[in-house]
Design a protein around this motif. Structure first.
Motif, PDB file in Angstrom:
ATOM      1  N   ASN A 124     -17.219  46.839 -45.357  1.00  0.00           N
ATOM      2  CA  ASN A 124     -17.330  46.190 -46.668  1.00  0.00           C
ATOM      3  C   ASN A 124     -17.962  47.066 -47.736  1.00  0.00           C
ATOM      4  N   SER A 125     -18.617  48.134 -47.352  1.00  0.00           N
ATOM      5  CA  SER A 125     -19.282  48.999 -48.322  1.00  0.00           C
ATOM      6  C   SER A 125     -18.241  49.874 -49.022  1.00  0.00           C
ATOM      7  N   PRO A 126     -18.200  49.822 -50.347  1.00  0.00           N
ATOM      8  CA  PRO A 126     -17.166  50.593 -51.043  1.00  0.00           C
ATOM      9  C   PRO A 126     -17.433  52.098 -50.951  1.00  0.00           C
ATOM     10  N   LYS A 127     -16.336  52.841 -50.884  1.00  0.00           N
ATOM     11  CA  LYS A 127     -16.423  54.305 -50.903  1.00  0.00           C
ATOM     12  C   LYS A 127     -16.090  54.755 -52.310  1.00  0.00           C
ATOM     13  N   ARG A 128     -16.804  55.777 -52.804  1.00  0.00           N
ATOM     14  CA  ARG A 128     -16.500  56.293 -54.139  1.00  0.00           C
ATOM     15  C   ARG A 128     -16.593  57.806 -54.125  1.00  0.00           C
ATOM     16  N   LYS A 129     -15.801  58.409 -54.947  1.00  0.00           N
ATOM     17  CA  LYS A 129     -15.801  59.858 -55.067  1.00  0.00           C
ATOM     18  C   LYS A 129     -16.681  60.239 -56.246  1.00  0.00           C
TER      19      LYS A 129
END
Length: 137
Positions: A124-129
């Motif tokens: 559920n934890s969003p991934k971001r670049k």
């Protein structure tokens, strides 16, 4: 110095202190805050039924080896009778070993709860670049 260089030809060296030299793209995700108790549940969290089934499995294997040795004595001309009670004992060992292994997979334990929490967190934890500064040597 707050100079803006737009649509100009630069012929002299310009020192830029805040530029992202050797920038890299990193994929970031929120970390899981593992507590000491959760770590103990992970390290020593085998279910009671799993431990019981494992011990009973070893006993049953030992008993089966004994019966195999008794049955193989026929090859050497020694008659050994294997009684029905011995087959019943082996069957009971196999039944309870299988039952305890099945229970260990079906019944919840602290280890399973912590591992499921960790899996849910990262799912559920969003991934971001994000751009990060490179290492300058």
């Amino acid at each position: 110095m707050n100079n803006v260089f737009e649509n100009k030809v630069i012929t002299q060296t310009v020192v830029v202190s805040d530029a992202l030299n050797d920038a890299s793209v990193a994929t970031l995700q929120a970390d899981y805050s593992l507590t000491a108790v959760e770590l103990e549940h992970i390290k020593h969290g085998r279910h009671f039924f799993y431990t019981l089934a494992h011990g009973l499995l070893l006993i049953t294997i030992g008993y089966a080896i004994n019966l195999i040795a008794k049955a193989s004595s026929i090859l050497f001309g020694v008659v050994q009778q294997i009684y029905i009670g011995e087959w019943i004992a082996l069957s009971v060992g196999v039944f309870f070993t299988s039952s305890f292994f099945l229970l260990s997979f079906c019944v919840s334990s602290d280890h399973k709860i912590v591992m499921e929490d960790i899996k849910t967190h990262f799912k559920n934890s969003p991934k971001r670049k994000q751009l990060v500064r490179g290492i300058s040597e």
